[in-house]
Scaffold this motif. Structure first.
Motif, mmCIF file in Angstrom:
data_model
loop_
_atom_site.group_PDB
_atom_site.id
_atom_site.type_symbol
_atom_site.label_atom_id
_atom_site.label_comp_id
_atom_site.label_asym_id
_atom_site.label_seq_id
_atom_site.Cartn_x
_atom_site.Cartn_y
_atom_site.Cartn_z
ATOM 1 N N THR A 84 0.829 -1.203 0.000
ATOM 2 C CA THR A 84 0.000 0.000 0.000
ATOM 3 C C THR A 84 0.864 1.254 0.000
ATOM 4 O O THR A 84 0.798 2.067 -0.929
ATOM 5 C CB THR A 84 -0.925 0.009 1.240
ATOM 6 O OG1 THR A 84 -1.720 -1.162 1.213
ATOM 7 C CG2 THR A 84 -1.819 1.242 1.215
ATOM 8 N N ALA B 127 4.345 -0.165 -5.491
ATOM 9 C CA ALA B 127 4.520 0.003 -4.050
ATOM 10 C C ALA B 127 4.167 1.422 -3.616
ATOM 11 O O ALA B 127 3.368 1.634 -2.722
ATOM 12 C CB ALA B 127 5.961 -0.308 -3.662
ATOM 13 N N GLY B 128 4.804 2.387 -4.263
ATOM 14 C CA GLY B 128 4.409 3.773 -4.011
ATOM 15 C C GLY B 128 4.893 4.361 -2.702
ATOM 16 O O GLY B 128 4.567 5.491 -2.384
ATOM 17 N N ALA C 277 -0.772 2.482 -7.773
ATOM 18 C CA ALA C 277 0.646 2.705 -7.471
ATOM 19 C C ALA C 277 0.836 3.669 -6.302
ATOM 20 O O ALA C 277 1.569 3.390 -5.362
ATOM 21 C CB ALA C 277 1.356 3.235 -8.701
ATOM 22 N N THR D 266 -3.428 1.829 -2.434
ATOM 23 C CA THR D 266 -2.766 2.846 -3.246
ATOM 24 C C THR D 266 -1.673 3.553 -2.456
ATOM 25 O O THR D 266 -0.557 3.732 -2.931
ATOM 26 C CB THR D 266 -3.787 3.874 -3.749
ATOM 27 O OG1 THR D 266 -4.814 3.203 -4.446
ATOM 28 C CG2 THR D 266 -3.123 4.875 -4.657
ATOM 29 N N GLY D 267 -2.039 3.993 -1.244
ATOM 30 C CA GLY D 267 -1.029 4.590 -0.386
ATOM 31 C C GLY D 267 -0.931 6.097 -0.446
ATOM 32 O O GLY D 267 -0.077 6.673 0.212
HETATM 33 K K LIG Z 1 0.611 1.263 -3.598
#
Ligand SMILES: [K+]
Ligand SMILES: [K+]
Lengths: 460, 460
Positions: free
Chosen positions: A64, A182-183, A292, A404-405
């Motif tokens: 996330t 990963a983001g 992302a 998503t993060g």
């Molecule tokens: K992510």
């Protein structure tokens, strides 16, 4: 010793593939939590409570990228490298890595293990699943390596202040974070320095899409390539219904998202930008919000309506069997097709010359509505426990469920209840609502419904 | 002349009951708009643009109660009386009033008209529908009259400052606004002066529930009464599945809503109140938000989480074939039952010893999801055009769709697009999402599916 192995056999006999996969994710989180708690990976001065470390573990394994503590302060360089390794594990999935590991160590892969891979890779047939996993793994690794080198060279040539080692590190980090979606923001500025570099952004968008479009799509595209350039084979190559749907809805949500973001910010953030930057920024966020979580600017620059659009795109998420999370594109797509068919007075849901099965529609309806219910309850709970704007809360919930993060900056100041809510959402978002539901259905019940029609589509 | 009547016959032959009902509502809005535009009903100094007057017309006919202009300033006393009459028309529905009018004028009610009543009253059989309408109408009128007198007497005895005429006016206004769930605030303080008067509040809650529980429920309860006290009849009285579901879900949402409001405000607005006031206020708002729109206090006193709960209750709305709007209790109830059955691994949705038909589940799924989509789009649009908090926008959208009429005070400052969005929501909310969908299905297509199973449940 014998009685233990007999007990293990009995457990395995009564465990469904989905139960095993969810348990594996849970085990991975525990291991990650233990590793991240080790002083070896942490700065002596960094403070992270056990709950914050557990939050970090779930965020890492679910790929996330939400964090309650600043990564640079709490973890040292070893810790960052550990995180990058764990992105691979979380992004590619436990079954993919376990399979590859067994191939490398020349272990025999049992029927039971093949069934597990079949479920996790959403394959309609048991045959060829191991080969599929292996080729997808190779492709993902090759992509990260290739673009890691490309980006490293590019950063080195472009930026005067970077030495080659730094450029290599940053290049590989960008490549890995894009492909695995990963983001996590380790540099503190995400992709802000490259926001005017359209060719670079174009490649990042492509990598994000490749990661999120689903492993079965990649595998079938590879098969198609092999088929096209193999003159010995005759006949026509037929893509599966799932691959057609996954590509169609990924494209639809990508374009629709970009158009809506473009329109929403036309008189806002985009007002003073040239057309090319407007289009590129809209395309970038349409791809990045879906899973992302990379960003070019401060999110608070956007208008409230755009932040709601982002939330919607994050909730939708990526394809099933991909590095992404959320309610999944094909799931919401099938529900939309179903609603459209009803409005047009049609009894069946038809697309690409095929009829979508009643079972798949039922699953799509249940997954979307339960996901809405879950996220709605989460927003209600957070509204009761946090002192933040509703927009920020909805954004946070969608970001966690969509793995998503992105965040409007409230993750660090969440209450204990708030952190637990986000942890649960990240886990369910990554594992998938359907898996969570099937977790409680015993092996016997599942096997009763195991005879699938050939063109079954993957939900959730 | 002959060719006109022949053309009319042809139109009637090709028109479905639902198309006629929706057209009647639309005609009623046009007539209301024309009446409200007449200087006779308006103060010379009051300003209301044509769009504001149209907004008022839709709000009146849909019995919502949202207003963009202060009623007292724009309309004179004749105008207020006109509004009260129009509440009856909007609340009881065009078909009910047309039927009663025809009975009074001793006109023959044709088979075509009976079919229309059958659809609008959601009756499974054609026989007895006219009698049903007549008895429900009588009950609604008797309730308003009886409680009008009770309330008038009560107000007169309680308040020193009221003369009997004023008390009578206020008593009847309260009775009418509660039974028809109109909720328009003409006094400017709604029920604030009586917030500590539990017996009075209890009766208001009962009247709100009676109005919102659905005409078919009232009719069957009346039949049950007649059956119980008629010793000649033998056998057991059997309530229909619809009535059982309507009562069950009305009770469930009422109790659940009150409990959640109670918990949400326990450390907020309720903190310093005695337990009795906490309970009574929670019960009152749980009933009022679902469709009536009456209030005891300034809504801004509530916590954000409570305002979200209110929005949810407003979105759910009342029973089908009632004075209320929204997605309807039975519709969301059937969807919840369906989700529950899926989680429990059951193929059928069973309740009260009956199986809910596949068609009804399908309709419930479509109605709830399209309603969510519609309200979601409305919130997005308003977020783009209005400069208000997201909480206020969600509240306004839920209030319009649920025809509740509560607002956080932003109705008057909505932009032109915002007003149009709210007008559309009030209309669809009152007419019902299912009717809106069936509007575009031709008579032929509908008749093909006309053979219903006996225990069909009413959706939307
Ligand atoms: K992510
Ligand atoms: K109302």
């Amino acid at each position: 010793m014998k009685s233990i192995s007999r007990a293990w056999l009995k457990v395995r006999e009564n465990t469904t593939p989905i139960q095993l996969i969810v348990c594996a994710y849970f085990g991975l989180i525990i291991i990650t939590f233990a590793l991240l708690s080790l002083p070896f990976f942490r700065n002596p001065a960094g403070v992270s409570s056990p709950l914050d470390t557990f939050f970090m573990a779930v965020s890492t394994v679910s790929v996330t990228g939400l964090t309650t503590v600043p990564i640079n302060e709490v973890y040292n360089n070893y810790g960052v490298v550990l995180l990058e390794i764990l992105f691979q594990v979380g992004g590619l999935g436990v079954t993919m890595l376990a399979t590859v590991g067994m191939i490398f160590t020349r272990r025999r892969i049992s029927l039971h293990q093949r069934q597990l891979i079949q479920v996790d890779m959403n394959q309609p047939r048991l045959s060829g699943t191991v080969r599929l996993v292996y080729s997808v793994f190779g492709l993902m690794m090759a992509l990260q390596l290739f673009f890691g080198i490309i980006f490293a060279g590019y950063f080195y040539l472009k930026s005067d202040f970077l030495n080659f080692k730094e450029a290599l590190f940053e290049g590989f980090y960008t490549s890995i974070t894009a492909v695995t979606n990963a983001g996590f923001d380790i540099t503190g500025s995400s992709l802000h320095p490259y926001r005017h570099d359209y060719l670079f952004l174009f490649f990042v968008i492509v990598l994000i899409i490749v990661g999120g479009i689903g492993f079965p799509v990649l595998a079938e595209l590879r098969e198609w390539f092999l088929f096209r350039f193999n003159t010995k084979k005759s006949g026509r190559f037929q893509f599966s219904l799932f691959v057609k749907l996954a590509v169609f809805f990924a494209a639809l949500f990508f374009v629709l998202g970009a158009v809506l973001i473009f329109l929403a910010e036309l008189q806002g953030k985009f007002a003073s930008q040239p057309l090319s930057e407007k289009v590129m920024t809209a395309l970038f966020y349409s791809a990045s919000t879906r899973n992302a979580g990379l960003q070019l600017d401060a999110l608070t620059d956007f208008r409230p309506v755009t932040l709601l659009l982002f939330s919607l795109l994050m909730f939708i998420g990526a394809s099933p069997s991909s590095v992404g999370g959320g309610v999944r594109t094909t799931t919401i797509g099938i529900l939309l097709l179903y609603l459209y068919s009803f409005i047009r007075g049609r009894k069946d849901v038809n697309i690409f010359g095929r009829r979508i099965g009643h079972d798949d529609i039922q699953k799509a309806v249940v997954v979307v509505n339960l996901s809405l219910l879950l996220c709605g309850l989460a927003v209600l709970l957070l509204a009761a426990t946090e002192k933040q704007s509703l927009t920020a809360l909805i954004f946070e919930v969608a970001s966690a469920f969509g793995t998503t993060g992105l965040s409007l900056g409230i993750t660090g100041s969440l209450s204990v209840v708030g952190k637990i809510v986000i942890i649960v959402l990240m886990f369910i978002g990554r594992v998938g609502m359907l898996y969570m539901l099937m977790l409680f259905i015993s092996k016997k019940e599942q096997e009763a419904n195991y005879m699938y029609p050939v063109e079954q589509v993957i939900i959730g």
